[in-house]
Design a protein around this motif. Structure first.
Motif, PDB file in Angstrom:
ATOM      1  N   GLY A 157       0.799  -1.217   0.118  1.00 50.77           N
ATOM      2  CA  GLY A 157      -0.041   0.000   0.001  1.00 50.77           C
ATOM      3  C   GLY A 157       1.000   1.274  -0.070  1.00 50.77           C
ATOM      4  N   ALA A 160       2.289   1.710  -3.588  1.00 51.75           N
ATOM      5  CA  ALA A 160       1.572   1.716  -4.623  1.00 51.75           C
ATOM      6  C   ALA A 160       0.552   3.081  -4.472  1.00 51.75           C
ATOM      7  CB  ALA A 160       0.512   0.584  -4.653  1.00 51.75           C
ATOM      8  N   LYS A 165      -5.850   2.430  -9.029  1.00 56.15           N
ATOM      9  CA  LYS A 165      -6.502   1.439  -8.352  1.00 56.15           C
ATOM     10  C   LYS A 165      -7.862   1.091  -8.941  1.00 56.15           C
ATOM     11  CE  LYS A 165      -3.417   2.558  -4.477  1.00 56.15           C
ATOM     12  NZ  LYS A 165      -3.058   3.593  -5.171  1.00 56.15           N
ATOM     13  N   PRO A 166      -8.541   0.020  -8.432  1.00 56.78           N
ATOM     14  CA  PRO A 166      -7.920  -1.047  -7.615  1.00 56.78           C
ATOM     15  C   PRO A 166      -6.747  -1.755  -8.580  1.00 56.78           C
ATOM     16  CG  PRO A 166     -10.416  -1.356  -7.909  1.00 56.78           C
ATOM     17  CD  PRO A 166      -9.864  -0.112  -9.009  1.00 56.78           C
ATOM     18  N   LEU A 167      -5.777  -2.355  -7.453  1.00 56.92           N
ATOM     19  CA  LEU A 167      -4.476  -2.954  -7.978  1.00 56.92           C
ATOM     20  C   LEU A 167      -4.308  -4.160  -7.175  1.00 56.92           C
ATOM     21  CD1 LEU A 167      -1.718  -2.792  -9.524  1.00 56.92           C
ATOM     22  CD2 LEU A 167      -0.855  -1.466  -7.373  1.00 56.92           C
ATOM     23  N   TRP A 180      -4.855  -6.975  -2.499  1.00 55.71           N
ATOM     24  CA  TRP A 180      -5.675  -6.110  -3.576  1.00 55.71           C
ATOM     25  C   TRP A 180      -5.768  -4.816  -2.780  1.00 55.71           C
ATOM     26  CZ3 TRP A 180     -10.268  -3.495  -2.178  1.00 55.71           C
ATOM     27  CH2 TRP A 180     -11.096  -3.059  -3.368  1.00 55.71           C
ATOM     28  N   ILE A 181      -5.496  -3.750  -3.254  1.00 53.10           N
ATOM     29  CA  ILE A 181      -5.297  -2.311  -2.962  1.00 53.10           C
ATOM     30  C   ILE A 181      -6.578  -1.607  -3.534  1.00 53.10           C
ATOM     31  CG2 ILE A 181      -3.967  -0.436  -2.436  1.00 53.10           C
ATOM     32  CD1 ILE A 181      -1.589  -2.142  -3.081  1.00 53.10           C
ATOM     33  N   PRO A 183      -9.288   1.776  -4.250  1.00 57.36           N
ATOM     34  CA  PRO A 183      -9.143   3.166  -4.445  1.00 57.36           C
ATOM     35  C   PRO A 183      -8.893   4.120  -3.158  1.00 57.36           C
ATOM     36  CG  PRO A 183     -11.001   2.434  -5.793  1.00 57.36           C
ATOM     37  CD  PRO A 183     -10.582   1.198  -4.699  1.00 57.36           C
ATOM     38  N   PRO A 290      -9.298  -5.747 -10.356  1.00 60.88           N
ATOM     39  CA  PRO A 290      -7.841  -4.899 -10.400  1.00 60.88           C
ATOM     40  C   PRO A 290      -8.001  -4.370 -11.803  1.00 60.88           C
ATOM     41  CG  PRO A 290      -7.152  -7.061 -10.238  1.00 60.88           C
ATOM     42  CD  PRO A 290      -8.616  -7.272 -10.104  1.00 60.88           C
TER      43      PRO A 290
END
Length: 370
Positions: A157, A160, A165-167, A180-181, A183, A290
């Motif tokens: 996090g 990034a 995002k999402p990523l 999973w990161i 927005p 993502p």
């Protein structure tokens, strides 16, 4: 704070070391990174220790320390000292993960006491390097009912912050894990399933090589549909996160699925396909798809595995180098950041990453700055 992160993963291949300037919440700059392989005898002995501990655990017996384990701890600690010296940049603090011997967190329906065990002599590391050492990153989380893994998502996090995002950030080590990161910076993370661990073991047994170099063995084979179907039925894939794995958790499942009867090439191809299926199954647990998958760890260097992932996923799959990250050093860099978080008393794990009830601090400190 100037840190050196150290990581020895479930692939048992050696020590990664990386210098990072960080306060645990941001990264000021990256410095040199090195990888020092374990000598073959140490890899062999560590694997023997893992197998022995796994056998005792399966029989309901507690882990025990013996002369072989003590020898491994002394040798791997010495290698970590060498890795710190090889970085050759001044630092204040070391992040020392150690070598995982057994990871058995809380699991539904299990009567086992949750347990995680990483070995390495932090006192010796501090003494021989003259630096303070943050270590034992997982125990507090497991004791609080968390999975104790994965630990790196909070650092993903941080790294990034400027990316779309999402990523999804996928690490392909002995075990595969994903972050999973969202927005808004929301983190969801868990182990997806086996990755390089079973494939490395297969290559060693089948060909005598330490791993499937460039995915050539898998590229010559075809996945076995029957074996793959039996593996896909494993309940771990359907279980919701939080969840995490030990390197050897799928050993019995592979045996029962009939993988041992396959040719070397077809076995490798089947393991590659299974890793990709596990990752695709993991995506079902994301709140939103993502925009891309960024892949770190040794598995990103396996063209057969990267092709399988690209086929199994609908979003672009790219090595982390496309956004300027160092996929070989990333986990070591992360433990440098985590060490700074231990120093500052910041949380390491979160409800979305390990299932712990609330953001939780962890780790221990030893060394001259205390």
């Amino acid at each position: 704070m100037r840190t050196i992160g150290l990581m020895s993963g479930t692939s048992l291949d050696g020590v990664d070391a990386a210098w990072v300037e960080t306060d645990g919440e941001t990264i000021g700059r990256y410095g040199p990174a090195v990888t020092l392989p374990y000598e073959p005898a140490l890899r062999r002995d560590l694997r023997a220790v893992l197998d022995r501990v796994a056998e005792r655990d399966a029989a309901g017996l507690p882990p025990e320390e013996d002369e072989l384990l003590a020898s491994c701890v002394a040798r791997l600690t010495a290698r970590h000292v060498e890795a710190v010296r090889a970085v050759a940049w001044q630092a204040d603090l070391i992040g020392f993960h150690g070598q995982t011997i057994l990871h058995r967190p809380t699991r539904p329906g299990s009567n086992h006491q949750p347990f995680t065990w990483q070995v390495g002599d932090a006192q010796r590391l501090a003494r021989e390097t003259g630096l303070s050492v943050a270590y034992d990153f997982r125990s507090a989380d497991v004791a609080a009912g968390g999975q104790g893994a994965p630990l790196v998502p909070v650092v993903h996090g941080v790294m990034a912050q400027a990316l779309p995002k999402p990523l999804a950030v996928l690490n392909l080590g002995g075990v595969a894990n994903v972050t999973w990161i969202g927005p808004d910076g929301e983190l969801i993370a868990f182990d997806t399933g086996p990755a390089n661990g079973p494939l490395d073991d297969w290559a060693r047994r089948s060909t005598g090589e330490a791993y499937d170099r460039d995915g050539r063995l898998a590229a010559m084979g075809q996945p076995d549909g029957g074996v793959l179907a039996r593996l896909i039925a494993h309940p771990y894939l359907a279980a919701p996160p939080p969840k995490s794995l030990d390197r050897l958790d799928f050993g019995r499942a592979l045996e029962e699925a009939g993988a041992g009867a396959l040719s070397p090439a077809d076995g490798a191809a089947t393991l590659v396909a299974f890793c990709a299926v596990c990752v695709a199954a993991a995506a079902r647990h994301f709140p939103a798809p993502p925009v891309q998958w960024l892949v770190a760890g040794g598995g990103r260097r396996n063209p057969a595995l990267m092709r399988a992932l690209a086929s199994a996923l609908t979003e672009p799959v790219r090595p982390v180098e496309v956004v300027g990250w160092n996929g070989d050093a990333l986990e070591a860099q992360a433990f440098g950041v985590l060490a700074a978080r231990v120093w500052r008393g910041l949380p390491l794990t979160f409800p979305g990453t390990t299932g712990v009830a609330e953001p939780l601090r962890g780790g221990k400190l030893v060394g001259p700055l205390l």
